[in-house]
Structure formats: structure tokens, C-alpha cells
Motif scaffolding. Structure first.
Motif, PDB file in Angstrom:
ATOM      1  N   ALA A 114      -0.460   1.072  -4.218  1.00 41.68           N
ATOM      2  CA  ALA A 114       0.165   1.799  -3.111  1.00 41.68           C
ATOM      3  C   ALA A 114      -0.837   2.552  -2.257  1.00 41.68           C
ATOM      4  CB  ALA A 114       1.209   2.773  -3.660  1.00 41.68           C
ATOM      5  N   TRP A 115      -1.894   3.064  -2.862  1.00 44.11           N
ATOM      6  CA  TRP A 115      -2.821   3.917  -2.104  1.00 44.11           C
ATOM      7  C   TRP A 115      -4.076   3.187  -1.629  1.00 44.11           C
ATOM      8  CZ3 TRP A 115       0.934   6.436  -4.646  1.00 44.11           C
ATOM      9  CH2 TRP A 115       1.387   7.634  -4.123  1.00 44.11           C
ATOM     10  N   GLY A 137       0.482  15.484  -1.963  1.00 46.14           N
ATOM     11  CA  GLY A 137      -0.050  14.315  -1.268  1.00 46.14           C
ATOM     12  C   GLY A 137      -1.559  14.216  -1.417  1.00 46.14           C
ATOM     13  N   LYS A 169       1.119   7.690   7.332  1.00 45.10           N
ATOM     14  CA  LYS A 169       2.461   7.151   7.663  1.00 45.10           C
ATOM     15  C   LYS A 169       3.378   7.245   6.444  1.00 45.10           C
ATOM     16  CE  LYS A 169       2.433   5.287  11.873  1.00 45.10           C
ATOM     17  NZ  LYS A 169       1.140   4.708  12.254  1.00 45.10           N
ATOM     18  N   LEU A 170       2.847   6.791   5.303  1.00 46.45           N
ATOM     19  CA  LEU A 170       3.646   6.782   4.078  1.00 46.45           C
ATOM     20  C   LEU A 170       4.104   8.197   3.711  1.00 46.45           C
ATOM     21  CD1 LEU A 170       4.545   4.986   1.584  1.00 46.45           C
ATOM     22  CD2 LEU A 170       2.471   5.800   0.476  1.00 46.45           C
ATOM     23  N   TYR A 171       3.195   9.158   3.823  1.00 48.63           N
ATOM     24  CA  TYR A 171       3.522  10.536   3.465  1.00 48.63           C
ATOM     25  C   TYR A 171       4.557  11.103   4.426  1.00 48.63           C
ATOM     26  CZ  TYR A 171      -0.197  10.956  -0.019  1.00 48.63           C
ATOM     27  OH  TYR A 171      -0.984  10.801  -1.124  1.00 48.63           O
ATOM     28  N   PHE A 211       6.833   9.407   5.803  1.00 46.46           N
ATOM     29  CA  PHE A 211       8.081   8.782   5.368  1.00 46.46           C
ATOM     30  C   PHE A 211       8.624   9.474   4.117  1.00 46.46           C
ATOM     31  CE2 PHE A 211      10.126   5.375   2.832  1.00 46.46           C
ATOM     32  CZ  PHE A 211      11.181   5.094   3.690  1.00 46.46           C
ATOM     33  N   LEU A 212       7.723   9.801   3.187  1.00 46.44           N
ATOM     34  CA  LEU A 212       8.156  10.436   1.936  1.00 46.44           C
ATOM     35  C   LEU A 212       8.370  11.936   2.087  1.00 46.44           C
ATOM     36  CD1 LEU A 212       5.705   8.701  -0.586  1.00 46.44           C
ATOM     37  CD2 LEU A 212       8.123   8.192  -0.246  1.00 46.44           C
ATOM     38  N   GLY A 213       7.914  12.484   3.205  1.00 45.79           N
ATOM     39  CA  GLY A 213       8.068  13.925   3.417  1.00 45.79           C
ATOM     40  C   GLY A 213       7.069  14.773   2.652  1.00 45.79           C
ATOM     41  N   ILE A 214       5.944  14.189   2.265  1.00 45.84           N
ATOM     42  CA  ILE A 214       4.953  15.002   1.556  1.00 45.84           C
ATOM     43  C   ILE A 214       3.662  15.136   2.361  1.00 45.84           C
ATOM     44  CG2 ILE A 214       5.824  14.579  -0.767  1.00 45.84           C
ATOM     45  CD1 ILE A 214       3.651  12.440  -1.072  1.00 45.84           C
TER      46      ILE A 214
END
Lengths: 295, 531
Positions: free
Chosen positions: B127-128, A161, A148-150, A152-155
Motif C-alpha cells: 500500500a505504501w 499517517g 491522496k490516500l491519507y 481519502f482516509l482522513g488521516i
């Protein structure tokens, strides 16, 4: 005293003679047994190597062990076909993922480990216990949230990533390993440098880092193998264009049986560099394992 | 060096304050070296109080040590380096800290510096790793799309759905079986390698799979477990061992003719003579149904001579290209060697023999009487073709076998290291006192090794709980539901086509909960080692 002790020693000597004969016989058996075990352990990998060097028709018609009766069947065709089909790019992706992930973990973990070992700050022990607790956290826990985070960040799907994921999950072990090594560095060395007024950066870079070379080598080879050999993380986070060897080979598994000529040389190519590194640095590998057998 | 300090310090006020607090303390004698730095000055005004209080506990104080190394040149430049980062108001702090350092004369940088060293690692971990744990807990309470709150519904379905129950069952099998075997093998190998030559080479061989990716190990074992004994080495070994211990000849498909003239009939898979037979009259058992090629190298069938004992011939009653007399031995017809023949009387087997290469057999020393000659079913079953390793029944043991191959070396090396730390005196003393090797092993070696064994065992349990790659690679797609484990199921439901990230999150939390006891174990062990 001595007179009392002598008869006690005479008996074991006799027993030792007898024992030695038994040991000879037993030792021979043990040797034979262990050679068999070693063969048993070598056989599967040897099989992969031979299969990767045989043509499709040979592999379909007879077992690889028939090599010993007719050795002329070996060929490098599988390898040249594999490389021609673009496997080289996934080899390159593996390198692009593994090298930065290893170097970053070493650098970032060494800094953190230095703080844990040699800088006093409030809550230090507690934070370090958290790091130890994170040692065993399964990778699975982060797959969904980080995907999900990636996104959002586009990576998502990028090599960056994958590298960041590997760095983060490599850190607890790396910090643990290096911190335990750093605390073993004689206090006098650091204090002498501090007395000289050297700033912490310089102490870290010129005193601790060089002394910690064995630990860093251990960590380096461990992290390298871990990232190089990983399948799960890249399965989720690497696009097809960025996929390393493990993912490329995994996508071939569904047709297992019809594409041994791709899988066998691919698997062997993927394991040859770890194997070479392992034999070159096995001492450090063992040390790292002994230091951090908790992951 | 100054550059390296300036870089991180410019990133945040907290760090620059750390530099500031140590700066003045180094140069109380020469405040003039302080060169004002705007950024640091700004932050210092805000962080003045904490910076001072920090320096109470941990402080770097050349003032205390100046009698020792005041004449050493490096102190000067180093101090100047710090001084460049020092704020204008440093003189005031310097007075305060100088007093404080007298009270606590300890070397060490400010805790603020620790933040600088720790920041990258802590950010990444937060974060990870930490954030995902929190997110997963939250996400596991929602449905597959993530917009409907289902409470513990996902956890409930883990324990009610039959496919996830299978994964839990498999994980239990894994945890019960694999760590014990790996630890035991590691112990055995570690003890035995001490007694052999080339032990280093041996250790390397056993340890080597650790360097191989689990994917490659999976490919390796897919090849090992191939069903066809001509391809898979596991079945090749098993079948050749099996064949060495059982009768070699087998003629699947061979049967008597189904007509009234045939002297023998099929009966429950076996072949028996229709009539009672007596010694002196050779028995004829003609068979058909075999491909000529299977017997093309066999010698021609011969009629058994009469005479002493019960005798006869088993042969393939077919002439290649046609012709020949039914139920009679023709010159071109082949004998069937290696067939088990039983003489049966009153329902009980009285004697057993085997046909020679030309198909003849003879029972000697058989009591007079009438018998039925029977060729038991074992002659006609398909040859043993090895085990179906990758079938639903054996898949988990097969994968555990591959796992053991990978990890036994790891256990061995760890245990061997523990073994080398055992005082030799204890072992020697026991041997001198007459203890057998087994007693030494059982009563001294193992108890002294128990901490190492425990660590290996626990490491293996943690590892086994997360097992993913080997199952994913070795189990063929059709068998994966039977071989499934939690870690694999988590991937499958979330990414591998399942599309249910609510359940996936619940599974990952479940996995995390399973390793929590070992988290605590590790923390305890660490505190004990440190304490």
C-alpha cells in the motif's frame, strides 16, 4: 632451507630499522594531520553549540570563537526562551512519531524476516528479491499518492499517517537486515524447538527474537535516527499542530540571520538525543551499517 | 500460546487452514484431543485440498521423530495447542499427511503460516510503496490538475524546462563529485587511523555527523558559511590565512586631493606623482579620504630625510578639527604605514618598497635617474572579506562540502571494517619484499578493498541522487533555483507552491528510474553472496 632463508631475513630487518625511523617521523605527521582533521570535523558542531549559548547581541557582533578569549558571555537564555515559545510540543511530537515508528518496524519486520529465513513457502526468494529492490526506492515516489490516500482516509496531517509512512519505508531495510541475521542462527536451535513441538509463534518469540538482540538493536537505532531526523516526510504529512522539531525548525529557516537565537538552540536540542544514543549504541550502529549499507 | 495462535487464525480462513494442516500431523496417535472449532471447520472444508498438498512439501512431523523425543513432556502440551485449532475432519487429513511425511521427512511449518508472518509487512509495502509507484506512473501522464491526459508531456518538460534542466545539471555535478570525494576521504582516513593513537576517538568524531539530522547539519553549515568573517568560521579562516600571506595594510577610499597644487594624482586606481622625482629630494604624497579613526593609533607622519636614494612620505594630509597646511606635513598628521610604493621609470617598475609606520619610505640602491613614484591600486582596494559561499556561483560546492562532512565518517567506518578483514600476512609479505608503503597501499590494500570501495561508492551515488534536506536548508531562498536538485524540485512543484502533481509524479518516476541500476546492482550482489 633455513640457511637460504636467513640472509633474506637479515635484509628486511635492517630495512625495518630504517623503516621504523621513517615510520616514527611519518607517524608523528599522520597523528598531527589526523588531529587537525578531527578538529575540522568538530568545529562546525562546536560552533552551533556556542552560538546557541550566546545572546543575540554577542552573536551579531562577534564570532563564536571569541568565546576562548572571553568565556563569560555564555547564557541559557536562548534555551529557556525557546522552550517558553512552545518548542517543547514539537519535541514531544518527534517522540510520538519516532518511538511507535521504531517499535512497529522492529515487530513487523522481525515477523517477516522470520518467515523469509525459516519458513519455506513457494516464491520466497522472489518476494525477498522484491524487498531488496524496494531498499533503494526514493521516498519521493510515495509523497503524492499517499497524500491522496491519507486525504481519502482522513488521516492527512496526523501523527498516525506519518508513523505508517515511516514504518512502510523502513521495512525493506529492516527485513533485509533481520533476515540476514536470522539465517545465521544455527538451524539446530530451531529444529530442536520444532521437534519439541513448539509452535512457530513460540519459536519466534522465545528462540529467535532473543538471539537476534544485537541485530534488533542495530535496526532500532538506525530506524530511530532515520525517523527522528527526517524532514521530507513530515514536511508533507504533518500538520502544524503535529509537527516535529525538524519541521518546526525548517519553518524558521526563511528568517535565517535574524533568528539564530531560535535556530541554534533548536537544532542543538534536536540533535542531542540522537547524539547520546549514538554514543551509547555506536557499536550496534556500526554493525547495522555494515549489514545493510545499501539504502 | 493457544491464544496467540487463535488470534491471527480467526482473522482469515487461509491462516486457520495452515494451523489445521499441521495440527493433525502432530497428533495422529490421539485424535481425541481434537476439539472442534467452527470457524476453522468452515474454512477447512474449502481449503482442504491445498492444505494437504502444502503438507507434501513442507511438513512438521513428530511421527518421524517420535523415537527420539517421544518421552519429552513438552511435546504433549504443544501438540494439544495445535490440536485446539484442528478441524473435525482432521483425522482424514492426518492419514494422508502421515503418509506424505514419510516421503518428505523435513521439519518446518506450513507455507500458510508464512503468510501470517508476512502479512503485515507485505500489506504495508504494497500500500505504501508498490501502489504509489503504479499510481505515480499513471499520474505522471496527466496534467497538473490531473484530469487531462498529456502522455509523456511531463517528461518532455523535465528535459526542456530550464529550471528542471538546472536540477539535472546539479544532480550530475553531485553524482560526479560527491561520491568520489567521500569514498576517497573514507579510504584515506581508514588507512591513516590504523596508524595513530586514540583511533577510536578519532573515528567517533568523524562518524558523529551521521547521527545528526541533515536539518541540524544544514543549520550548522549556514552558520559556517556566513559571509561576514566575524560570524562565519569558513570566511574567518580563509581571511586570516589570506591576510597572513598578503600585505596587511589597506586603505580603501584613500586618494590624493583633486587640485592643481597636489603633488600626486589618481591614475587608474593607483596614485602617482605628477612630476618626475630624483634621489635626494624627498617625495611628498599627501592623501585624503580616510576616516580619522582608521589611523588614530598610527604615529605622526615624519618628513623623510634626504640623502642617499629616493625617499619620501605618504601621509594623511588632514588635521583633525581642521587647520594645517595643505600638502605639507603638520605635526598632528598621521603617517600611513604598510603602503606598497613602486619606483617607475619608462613604464616599468624598477623597485618596490613599503612605507614605515610613520609613512616614510626609501628606495636604496636605485640607479640614478628620474622616476615616477606610484602607490599601486592594491593599497586602496577593500580588504579581502572571504568567499560568498551561499551565492549562486559557489552554492553547490558549498553544500557538497557539508555533505562530505556528514558522510565521510560513514565511508571511513565501512572501509575500515573491510581493511581489518584484509589478511595482514599479505601486507607484511609485501613489506618484507621491500615494497614501499605507497606500493603496498596502491597494489595490495586498494585492490583487496575494491569490493568495499564499490559498495561505499554505490551507496553514496544512491544517496546523492536523493539529496534533499541539505540543499533545502543550506541554500538561501534566493539561491535555491541555482542549487536545486531533482529531489527538491519534486517537492517544490508538488507541495512547495508549484501545485503541479503531474510534473511532480514524473520527477519522482525519473528519480526512481535513476536508482534502478543500483537496484539491480543490489540484487546481483545479494544473489552472489547467497550463492
Amino acid at each position: 632451507m633455513t640457511t637460504l632463508a636467513e640472509p633474506r631475513h637479515a635484509q628486511p630487518l635492517e630495512r625495518n630499522l630504517f623503516g621504523r625511523v621513517v615510520d616514527r617521523l611519518g607517524g608523528g605527521l599522520v597523528q598531527v594531520f589526523m588531529v587537525l582533521v578531527a578538529l575540522f570535523w568538530l568545529l562546525p558542531t562546536l560552533g552551533l553549540l556556542v552560538v546557541s549559548l550566546r545572546g543575540e547581541t554577542e552573536n551579531n557582533s562577534s564570532g563564536w570563537w571569541t568565546l576562548f578569549t572571553k568565556p563569560a558571555q555564555l547564557t541559557f537564555d536562548n534555551y529557556s526562551n525557546l522552550l517558553a515559545s512552545g518548542f517543547g510540543s514539537s519535541f514531544w511530537n518527534t517522540v510520538l512519531i519516532t518511538v511507535p515508528a521504531t517499535l512497529l518496524v522492529i515487530g513487523i519486520a522481525a515477523m517477516a524476516a522470520y518467515a523469509f529465513a525459516w519458513i519455506e513457502f513457494p516464491g520466497r526468494d522472489l518476494v525477498f528479491l522484491v524487498v531488496i529492490a524496494l531498499l533503494v526506492v526514493p521516498v519521493q515516489i510515495a509523497l503524492i499518492p499517499i497524500a491522496k490516500l491519507y486525504g481519502f482516509l482522513g488521516i492527512f496531517g496526523s501523527i498516525l499517517g506519518v508513523v505508517l509512512f515511516h514504518v512502510a519505508f523502513g521495512l525493506p531495510f529492516a527485513i533485509f537486515l533481520l533476515r540476514n541475521f536470522f539465517v545465521g542462527i544455527p538451524r539446530e536451535l530451531l529444529e530442536a524447538a520444532r521437534m519439541d513441538g513448539a509452535p512457530e509463534w513460540r519459536i519466534f518469540a522465545t528462540v529467535v527474537f532473543p538471539l537476534a538482540k544485537p541485530a534488533i538493536a542495530s535496526l532500532g537505532i538506525f530506524q530511530f535516527l532515520w525517523v527522528w531526523n527526517d524532514l521530507l516526510v513530515v514536511l508533507v504529512f504533518a500538520d502544524t499542530e503535529n509537527q516535529p522539531m525538524t519541521k518546526a525548525l525548517q519553518s524558521q529557516m526563511r528568517q535565517f540571520g535574524t533568528n539564530v537565537d531560535i535556530l541554534a538552540p533548536g537544532a542543538f536540542l534536536s540533535l542531542i538525543i540522537p547524539l547520546v544514543l549514538f554514543f551509547a549504541f555506536q557499536r550496534y550502529f556500526v554493525q547495522g551499517m555494515l549489514a545493510g549499507s545499501v539504502k | 500460546m493457544t491464544d496467540r495462535l487463535d488470534g491471527p487464525q480467526a482473522t482469515g480462513g487461509g491462516e486457520s487452514a495452515a494451523g489445521a494442516s499441521s495440527g493433525p500431523r502432530e497428533t495422529p496417535a490421539d485424535p481425541s484431543t481434537d476439539s472442534p472449532q467452527p470457524g476453522a471447520a468452515l474454512s477447512d472444508s474449502g481449503a482442504d485440498a491445498p492444505a494437504t498438498s502444502d503438507s507434501l512439501t513442507v511438513s512438521e512431523s513428530p511421527t518421524d521423530d517420535s523415537p527420539i523425543d517421544s518421552d519429552e513432556p513438552p511435546a504433549g502440551p504443544a501438540a494439544a495447542g495445535y490440536a485446539t485449532a484442528a478441524p473435525p475432519g482432521a483425522v482424514a487429513t492426518a492419514v494422508a499427511t502421515a503418509g506424505a511425511t514419510q516421503a518428505a521427512p523435513r521439519l518446518g511449518p506450513s507455507p500458510r503460516l508464512a503468510v501470517m508472518f508476512l502479512l503485515p509487512a507485505l500489506l504495508l509495502l504494497a500500500a505504501w510503496v508498490i501502489y504509489p509507484i503504479v499510481y505515480s506512473i499513471w499520474r505522471s501522464l496527466y496534467d497538473s490538475a490531473g484530469d487531462r491526459f498529456v502522455g509523456l508531456g511531463n517528461y518532455l518538460s523535465i528535459f526542456t524546462d530550464s529550471s528542471t534542466l538546472t536540477t539535472i545539471r546539479n544532480n550530475i555535478i553531485w553524482v560526479v563529485v560527491a561520491p568520489i570525494i567521500v569514498t576517497a576521504l573514507g579510504l584515506i582516513f581508514a588507512v591513516l587511523t590504523e596508524r595513530i593513537r586514540w583511533s577510536t576517538a578519532f573515528k567517533l568524531v568523524l562518524f558523529m555527523p551521521m547521527a545528526v539530522s541533515l536539518l541540524a547539519a544544514g543549520v550548522i553549515f549556514r552558520l559556517v558559511y556566513e559571509q561576514d568573517p566575524d560570524k562565519g568560521v569558513a570566511n574567518a579562516i580563509i581571511t586570516s590565512v589570506h591576510d597572513a600571506f598578503s600585505s596587511s595594510a589597506s586603505y580603501p577610499g584613500a586618494r590624493p586631493r583633486e587640485n592643481d597644487q597636489a603633488p600626486a594624482v589618481a591614475q587608474g586606481g593607483a596614485v602617482v606623482t605628477k612630476q618626475q622625482v630624483q634621489a635626494g629630494t624627498p617625495v611628498l604624497i599627501p592623501l585624503v579620504g580616510l576616516n580619522h579613526d582608521t589611523v588614530k593609533d598610527a604615529p605622526a607622519a615624519k618628513a623623510a630625510p634626504g640623502g642617499d636614494g629616493l625617499s619620501g612620505t605618504v601621509w594623511l594630509d588632514v588635521v583633525r578639527g581642521g587647520g594645517g597646511t595643505l600638502n605639507q606635513i603638520d605635526p598632528q598628521e598621521k603617517g600611513l604605514g604598510g603602503i606598497t610604493v613602486e619606483a617607475v621609470s619608462g613604464g616599468a617598475v624598477k623597485a618596490t618598497t613599503e612605507t614605515a609606520a610613520d609613512g616614510t619610505f626609501r628606495f636604496s640602491g636605485l640607479p640614478a635617474g628620474s622616476y615616477v613614484v606610484r602607490l599601486p591600486q592594491s593599497n586602496f582596494t577593500a580588504p579581502f572579506n572571504g568567499l560568498t559561499w551561499l551565492g549562486p556561483a559557489l552554492i553547490t560546492p558549498a553544500i557538497i562540502g557539508a555533505y562530505i562532512w556528514v558522510w565521510a565518517g560513514f565511508a571511513m567506518v565501512l572501509i575500515a571494517a573491510g581493511l581489518s578483514a584484509i589478511p595482514r600476512d599479505a601486507l607484511e609479505a609485501a613489506r618484507i619484499d621491500g615494497a614501499t608503503e605507497w606500493q603496498v597501499f596502491r597494489r595490495i590494500t586498494v585492490p583487496l578493498l575494491s569490493p568495499v570501495l564499490l559498495v561505499v561508492f554505490v551507496t553514496m551515488i544512491i544517496n546523492v541522487l536523493k539529496v534533499f534536506d541539505l540543499v533545502f536548508i543550506i541554500a538561501p531562498g534566493s539561491v535555491q533555483p541555482q542549487a536545486n536538485v531533482i529531489a527538491l524540485e519534486m517537492w517544490r512543484v508538488s507541495f512547495g507552491g508549484g501545485g503541479n502533481q503531474g510534473l511532480g509524479s514524473a520527477l519522482s518516476i525519473f528519480l526512481l528510474v535513476l536508482v534502478v541500476p543500483f537496484m539491480i546492482f543490489n540484487i546481483r550482489r545479494f544473489r552472489r553472496d547467497e550463492g
